[in-house]
Design an enzyme around this catalytic site. Structure first.
Site, PDB file in Angstrom:
ATOM      1  N   CYS A 576       2.667  -3.285   2.248  1.00  0.00           N
ATOM      2  CA  CYS A 576       2.005  -4.095   3.272  1.00  0.00           C
ATOM      3  C   CYS A 576       2.438  -5.557   3.174  1.00  0.00           C
ATOM      4  O   CYS A 576       3.596  -5.875   3.408  1.00  0.00           O
ATOM      5  CB  CYS A 576       0.489  -3.910   3.181  1.00  0.00           C
ATOM      6  SG  CYS A 576      -0.360  -4.548   4.633  1.00  0.00           S
ATOM      7  N   HIS A 666      -0.236   1.706   3.810  1.00  0.00           N
ATOM      8  CA  HIS A 666      -0.844   1.713   2.478  1.00  0.00           C
ATOM      9  C   HIS A 666      -0.771   3.124   1.913  1.00  0.00           C
ATOM     10  O   HIS A 666      -1.654   3.944   2.199  1.00  0.00           O
ATOM     11  CB  HIS A 666      -2.311   1.271   2.564  1.00  0.00           C
ATOM     12  CG  HIS A 666      -2.464  -0.200   2.729  1.00  0.00           C
ATOM     13  ND1 HIS A 666      -2.517  -1.077   1.674  1.00  0.00           N
ATOM     14  CD2 HIS A 666      -2.534  -0.954   3.857  1.00  0.00           C
ATOM     15  CE1 HIS A 666      -2.621  -2.316   2.126  1.00  0.00           C
ATOM     16  NE2 HIS A 666      -2.636  -2.277   3.449  1.00  0.00           N
ATOM     17  N   GLU A 668      -1.477   4.116  -0.964  1.00  0.00           N
ATOM     18  CA  GLU A 668      -2.626   4.375  -1.848  1.00  0.00           C
ATOM     19  C   GLU A 668      -3.874   4.767  -1.061  1.00  0.00           C
ATOM     20  O   GLU A 668      -4.867   5.188  -1.630  1.00  0.00           O
ATOM     21  CB  GLU A 668      -2.881   3.159  -2.744  1.00  0.00           C
ATOM     22  CG  GLU A 668      -3.594   1.974  -2.099  1.00  0.00           C
ATOM     23  CD  GLU A 668      -2.701   1.108  -1.211  1.00  0.00           C
ATOM     24  OE1 GLU A 668      -1.539   1.480  -0.961  1.00  0.00           O
ATOM     25  OE2 GLU A 668      -3.182   0.053  -0.751  1.00  0.00           O
TER      26      GLU A 668
END
Ligand code: PMP
Length: 685
Positions: A576, A666, A668
């Site tokens: 990001c 993202h 994650e």
């Protein structure tokens, strides 16, 4: 008992703070008294230490009187100690004069109404009548209470001039002592000792001796004398009060009132609506003195006076989550006025130097309204004062938060500055269980979300089959608990990958770490450039703004470490903002130079796109990096770069340049697809 004059009315006290609070339906601590003509705070000298030695001898009488304070008062007033008579406040001395000069059948002259009622009370208690003809004693009040005026001195003698408010007017009748004038003063007003009940009278020596002979043997307490002596060592400067009085008067005039010019620490506002105004003010905790023909308002300080003006102006919206709080210890006294939903109106004055500044910064950057007035034993260092201020502030925050209903559970911040890096984490929750709402994972595999994710996903449709959050909350916890075990297994098998996550002020470090740990990687949150240099994979996560993130990277020396890794061809993953920082520059924050790990620049989302762009979106291209799968995006800037290898909805989504891979999404937070992406990163490393 000797009868008192017909129609005698004893002195009437104003209502207690508790009674007023009950009437207003407020907490007593919310009551702000503008009716006592006393300062809002004691002087810094009024601390327990000031009375310590008097307390050590409190079992004895003040044998031999109070020579020290006679001397100190004489020096302060410009007279001799023999001219001084001590009393338990000006009131005690008004009563002394009345009973010493007048008796039954005598006439005593008092100022015309409205005036301080005790002159009349004292004369009548002595058995005298009120009048002007043939008066055996005349009282004069300068400055006048309640009008704040400076009336001409009467020619009559003997004359008692009440100078309770002398300090604010700097006009005195002391030069007339030899001419039958007696001056009464007090420590209750400018010296802030109303509760100690101590005042003094100045008279020609013979008169002073006669008056002393008519007093009780020890008319004041040794503790009060100690406080007065301490105060006299550094007499107060009333300039700020006088200035604030004029500001308050101007504020009142702006509201259409016509306050009288004042020479004291209060202003008198003539009005016929006294009861209505007083009631309106009381509803918001402000208590003023109602007299015939007007209200009298004691000058407090800017913040309190502004509250009164706001209520008078009709701004009736009661402040939410605001408290007044006081904490007093043997060493310190700290008063806190706190508004959690404030605007950074801040003043911290405890005299503890840098600590005051730190508290001010805390409040300012937290957008709190915070006023702290305190005093402590600074002669021993700032430690007591700073510690008690911190405790008082904590207690105030605790009270202002109340039951903590509906507030965010925690917050954290990392603030990189030119010469410091500050980290803070605050948990305001105090809850016993978590409720976490999970959104459907497009990959249709169960996954755990943190509270942060839940907040971001609030607008997405929820899966009915997942039920209430409590269960999901447990699942989130167990996923976390499992991670270390898997990690250990990976290490045992010799497969652990060493991942350094750059910690420079970005917000999503922990979720990135958890995602890697779930895959069995060993991770380090790294502020140290060496760790970043040596790791198998360096991850540059990112939430926040480019300017502060770059400042944080530079501050830790991580910028150089990342460039060195790129030169050495060692893997770097930017996520990001981490992708945007890796480019040559970013448009954000007025233009920020980037790390130059990949060519290009980050530009604000344009062409009528919604900013920020938040949500799940498909990746086009980059088959090695999850092309065709759906990932979670949250960004306001995007990369314009020749090194883009995948896009999403027309925006750069993956950048590859040398050993650098940057993703705008993202991983994650992207469920199973994200996990697969990170797994590929690990295997590359
Ligand atoms: N004189 C005047 C004019 C006052 O206003 C007051 C207090 N309200 C006093 C005397 C008495 O003050 P103290 O007894 O607290 O010294």
């Amino acid at each position: 008992m000797r009868e008192l004059a017909a129609g005698f009315r004893p002195y009437e006290w104003a209502e207690s703070t508790d009674a007023l609070a009950l009437r207003a339906g407020l907490d007593p601590v919310e009551i702000v008294r503008f009716d006592g003509n006393v300062p809002p705070l004691p002087l810094p000298s009024s601390r327990p230490g000031a009375i310590a030695s008097a307390l050590a001898d409190v079992n004895t009488y003040p044998h031999g009187g109070y020579p020290h304070i006679h001397e100190a008062i004489a020096a302060y007033a410009g007279v001799e100690p023999e001219n001084v008579v001590l009393g338990a406040g000006g009131d005690d001395l008004i009563l002394l004069c009345a009973r010493s000069f007048a008796g039954p059948g005598d006439v005593v002259s008092v100022p015309p109404d409205p005036t301080y009622p005790l002159f009349r009370v004292a004369a009548q208690l002595a058995g005298a009548m009120i009048g002007d003809d043939g008066a055996v004693l005349t009282f004069c009040c300068r400055p006048g209470n309640p009008l704040g005026d400076l009336p001409p001195l009467p020619a009559a003698r003997p004359l008692v001039v009440d100078e309770a408010y002398f300090e604010y007017a700097a006009e005195t009748a002391v030069p007339l002592l030899a001419d039958g004038v007696i001056v009464i003063r007090t420590f209750s007003k400018a010296f802030g000792l109303a509760g100690a009940r101590i005042g003094y009278l100045l008279a020609e020596r013979g008169t002073a001796a006669e008056l002393r002979a008519r007093q009780a043997p020890a008319p004041v307490s040794t503790l009060s004398v100690a406080l007065a002596l301490a105060a006299l060592r550094t007499p107060p400067d009333v300039a700020a009060v006088v200035e604030e009085r004029e500001r308050l008067a101007a504020g009142l005039r702006a509201l259409g009132f016509e306050p009288l010019p004042s020479h004291a620490n209060f202003v008198f506002v003539p009005t016929s609506d006294t009861q209505e105004i007083a009631a309106r003010l009381l509803a918001r905790g402000c208590v003023v003195r109602v007299t015939r023909g007007g209200i009298r308002i004691t000058v407090r300080d800017r913040e309190d006076d502004d509250l009164l003006l706001a209520v008078l102006a009709g701004e009736d919206r009661a402040p939410t989550r605001s408290v007044r709080h006081a904490r007093a210890t043997a060493e310190t006294a700290v008063r806190v006025r706190l508004g959690l939903d404030g605007a950074g109106r801040v003043r911290v004055e405890t005299g503890a130097g840098l600590y005051d500044h730190l508290f001010e910064q805390l409040a300012f950057h937290g957008s709190l309204d915070l006023i702290v007035d305190g005093s402590g034993d600074l002669e021993t260092g700032a430690h007591h004062t700073a510690e008690d201020t911190a405790i008082a502030l904590g207690e105030a925050i605790d009270r202002a938060l109340g039951d903590r209903r509906g507030i965010a559970r925690y917050g954290s911040a990392v603030v990189p500055m030119d010469d410091a890096l500050a980290r803070a984490a605050v948990d305001l929750g105090g809850r016993r269980g978590a409720q976490i709402d999970l959104a459907e994972d497009p990959a249709r595999e169960p996954r755990a979300l943190g509270a942060h994710d839940a907040a971001r996903q609030r607008d997405r449709p929820r899966s009915a089959s997942r039920g209430r959050g409590g269960v999901q909350g447990r699942r989130a916890c167990s996923a976390r608990r499992r991670a270390p075990r898997r990690q250990r297994a990976a290490v045992d098998e010799g497969h652990a990958v060493n991942v350094a996550i750059c910690a420079y002020g970005a917000g999503n470090i922990r979720s990135v770490q958890l995602a890697f740990e779930r895959l069995g990687a060993s991770t380090a949150i790294a502020v140290d450039p060496d760790i970043v240099l040596e790791a198998d994979l360096a991850v540059l996560p990112g939430v926040g703004s480019a300017g502060s993130a770059m400042a944080g990277l530079r501050l830790c020396g991580l910028d150089a470490a990342l460039r060195a890794r790129a030169v050495a061809g060692r893997p770097i993953l930017g996520i990001c903002l981490g992708l945007q920082l890796a480019l040559d520059e970013s448009e954000e924050d007025g233009g920020v130079a980037g790390l130059g790990l990949a060519p290009g620049r980050a530009v604000r989302l344009r062409d009528g796109r919604r900013v920020p762009r938040i949500g799940w979106a498909r990746l086009e291209g980059a088959p090695l990096h999850g092309g065709g799968e759906t990932f979670w995006f949250a960004h306001s800037y995007a990369a314009e770069t020749p090194a883009a290898t995948a896009t999403s909805e027309g925006l750069t989504a993956v950048v590859e340049h040398g050993s650098f891979v940057g993703v705008q999404f993202h991983p994650e937070k992207s469920g199973a697809a994200g996990g697969r992406f990170l797994e590929r990163c690990l295997s590359r490393a």
